[in-house]
Design an enzyme around this catalytic site. Structure first.
Site, short mmCIF file in Angstrom:
data_model
loop_
_atom_site.label_atom_id
_atom_site.label_comp_id
_atom_site.label_asym_id
_atom_site.label_seq_id
_atom_site.Cartn_x
_atom_site.Cartn_y
_atom_site.Cartn_z
N GLU A 164 0.49 -0.90 0.09
CA GLU A 164 -0.07 0.17 -0.23
C GLU A 164 1.23 1.28 -0.16
OE1 GLU A 164 -2.59 0.04 3.03
OE2 GLU A 164 -3.80 -1.73 1.84
N ASN A 292 -5.58 -4.54 -2.11
CA ASN A 292 -5.97 -4.40 -0.93
C ASN A 292 -7.08 -4.26 -1.11
OD1 ASN A 292 -3.20 -5.68 -0.04
ND2 ASN A 292 -3.36 -4.43 1.23
C1 PNW Z 1 -3.84 -1.85 5.65
N1 PNW Z 1 -7.42 3.77 4.99
O1 PNW Z 1 -4.01 -0.39 6.33
C2 PNW Z 1 -2.53 -2.20 5.95
O2 PNW Z 1 -2.26 -2.53 5.11
C3 PNW Z 1 -2.89 -3.44 7.85
O3 PNW Z 1 -2.07 -3.73 8.07
C4 PNW Z 1 -3.56 -2.81 8.05
O4 PNW Z 1 -3.94 -3.52 9.63
C5 PNW Z 1 -5.08 -3.22 7.25
O5 PNW Z 1 -5.65 -2.87 6.35
C6 PNW Z 1 -6.47 -2.88 8.17
O6 PNW Z 1 -6.21 -1.20 8.02
C7 PNW Z 1 -4.77 0.82 5.88
O7 PNW Z 1 -7.34 4.54 6.14
C8 PNW Z 1 -5.03 1.40 7.09
O8 PNW Z 1 -8.08 3.79 4.21
C9 PNW Z 1 -5.61 2.30 6.36
C10 PNW Z 1 -6.66 2.48 5.73
C11 PNW Z 1 -6.73 1.48 4.91
C12 PNW Z 1 -5.73 0.52 4.92
#
Ligand code: PNW
Length: 450
Positions: A164, A292
């Site tokens: 990401e 993702n």
């Molecule tokens: C992902 N948003 O993070 C990460 O790859 C993981 O490490 C994390 O634990 C998981 O999603 C759940 O949050 C994100 O704000 C963090 O849109 C923030 C966002 C999306 C994904």
């Protein structure tokens, strides 16, 4: 039950800083997340990943859990500061040895190792030199990839260079709510973006020397829904779509920055950042694309007082996870079909590298419905002609959820962080049936069917 082809891989995902703990053991250096968490006010309740799930010590019983689950793949990440404490120089043998044992432990249990090289835990020493604003960080990442590739390249089944990059850029360098906690001036944005992409490309080159496994990066995609119908609303939605969905994919799959990139450049001279040959490095063929998915995003023109060129508008009419994120399974079908429409023959087979929800209860029908809905969406996209090879749910177990600390629980397995006791949620049993029944693996079926 869901009907997936036998070669389809069901698995689980985690990331180093979120589960390992043992932050000062075996020569591990500090990462930007250590610094961030130990700065007062940065994470909920001042939570840190110092101990997390203590997976560094409990990896073997955690692998047994995955074995019990019938997982066909395990996506984990390597902590760069365990391999190179300051982000350069020779590898720390004990650091490499930890992941070496993990990979062998997975293979012994018939689980495919899927290895992410960067899930946000940059060595602090590199941040001190400018982090991703510094082109040198991309060069260092290529060297790190070489060290990991040399050690694990004969056994890894799928490589993920970066996790990401958009979230790392936006939350870490624009909004400052993730490490390194920066709110950079806009003229630094293209530096961070380009150096992350260059790091991906250099890692592809390095891994190729040691591995024949497919290589990809994992982007967090979000279908963009426009709120309102003015030209400004549509322009803001298009800009947001460009930044989240195309900026870190077009250069890799098409060899060019997306239309609209100029808006991000502003007054910055692109030739001062994008050097000759960079886009060739970035766009080397990849054999997979990591996706993702959590939710769509609704965008309108910026409201007064908004510092960004868009505003987020809440999505209503859908269930919300404990995190408050809307559950829209069809958004996953929409985005997979959209990727096929945009990239056509240039789209490699997709792996869903993360998909899951925060829900605390042990009796978690909510998570079962979530997974069932999203797997159905994947199946529909496959029926519509999108090649999808695997699905790794986020996450095996509750873990350190970044700025939210331990407050959000994404696991099939509940973790009591006071005792480290693991307790399977009801979704664990449900997903076990998916792993073992929906896509029974030849190697788990006993007699070959010839
Ligand atoms: C992902 N948003 O993070 C990460 O790859 C993981 O490490 C994390 O634990 C998981 O999603 C759940 O949050 C994100 O704000 C963090 O849109 C923030 C966002 C999306 C994904």
């Amino acid at each position: 039950m869901l009907d997936f082809p036998p070669e389809f891989r069901f698995g689980v995902s985690t990331a180093s800083y979120q589960i390992e703990g043992a932050v000062s053991e075996d020569g591990r250096g500090a990462s930007i997340w250590d610094t961030f968490c130990h700065t007062p006010g940065r994470t909920a309740d001042g939570d840190t990943g110092d101990v997390a799930c203590d997976h560094y010590h409990r990896w073997e019983s955690d692998l047994d859990l995955m074995s019990e689950l019938g997982a066909g793949a395990y996506r984990f990440s390597v902590a760069w500061p365990r391999i190179q404490p300051t982000g350069s120089g020779p590898a720390v043998p004990a650091g490499l040895a930890f992941y070496d044992r993990l990979v062998d432990g997975l293979l012994a249990r018939n689980i495919d190792p899927v290895v992410t090289l960067f899930h946000w835990d940059l060595p602090q020493a590199l941040q001190d030199e400018g982090g991703w604003t510094n082109r040198d960080t991309a060069m260092r990442f290529g060297e790190y990839a070489e060290l990991v590739g040399e050690k694990l390249g004969d056994r890894v089944k799928l490589w993920v260079t970066l996790n990401e990059p958009y979230i790392h850029f936006a939350l870490g360098h624009v909004q400052g709510v993730h490490a390194p906690g920066l709110t950079l001036a806009p003229d630094a944005y293209p530096l961070v973006v380009h150096h992350l992409l260059l790091a991906h490309g250099l890692a592809v080159s390095a891994l190729r020397q040691h591995s024949r496994a497919p290589i990809t990066l994992a982007n967090n995609y979000s279908p963009v829904w426009v709120a309102g119908d003015t030209d400004d609303d549509h322009a803001s939605a298009a800009f947001y779509d460009m930044v989240q969905n195309h900026l870190f994919t077009d250069p890799v799959l098409l060899g060019a920055y997306p239309p609209g990139f100029e808006a991000l450049l502003g007054e910055v001279d692109v030739d001062s950042i994008v050097m000759e040959g960079d886009l060739e490095v970035i766009s080397q063929p990849v054999e997979a694309l990591g996706v993702n998915y959590y939710n769509p995003t609704r965008i309108s023109a910026p409201v007064p007082g908004e510092s960004l060129p868009f505003s987020r508008v809440p999505i209503e009419g859908y269930p919300l996870t404990a995190f408050g994120w809307p559950v829209v399974p069809d958004g996953l079908r929409e985005l997979l079909v959209g990727l096929k429409e945009r990239y056509g023959d240039k789209l490699p087979p997709i792996w869903i590298t993360e998909s899951g929800c925060s829900w605390p209860d042990l009796d978690d029908q909510f998570r079962i419905d979530y997974l069932s809905g999203h797997l159905t969406a994947v199946r529909q996209a496959m029926d519509a002609g999108v090649a999808v090879h695997g699905y790794c749910t986020w996450s095996l177990m509750d873990n350190f959820e970044w700025a939210e600390g331990y407050g959000q629980r994404f696991g099939l397995v509940h973790v009591d962080f006071a005792t480290q006791e693991r307790t399977k949620r009801r979704s664990f049993e449900w997903y076990r049936q998916v792993c073992t029944v929906a896509a029974p693996r030849a190697d788990l079926q006993g007699e070959p069917t010839g």
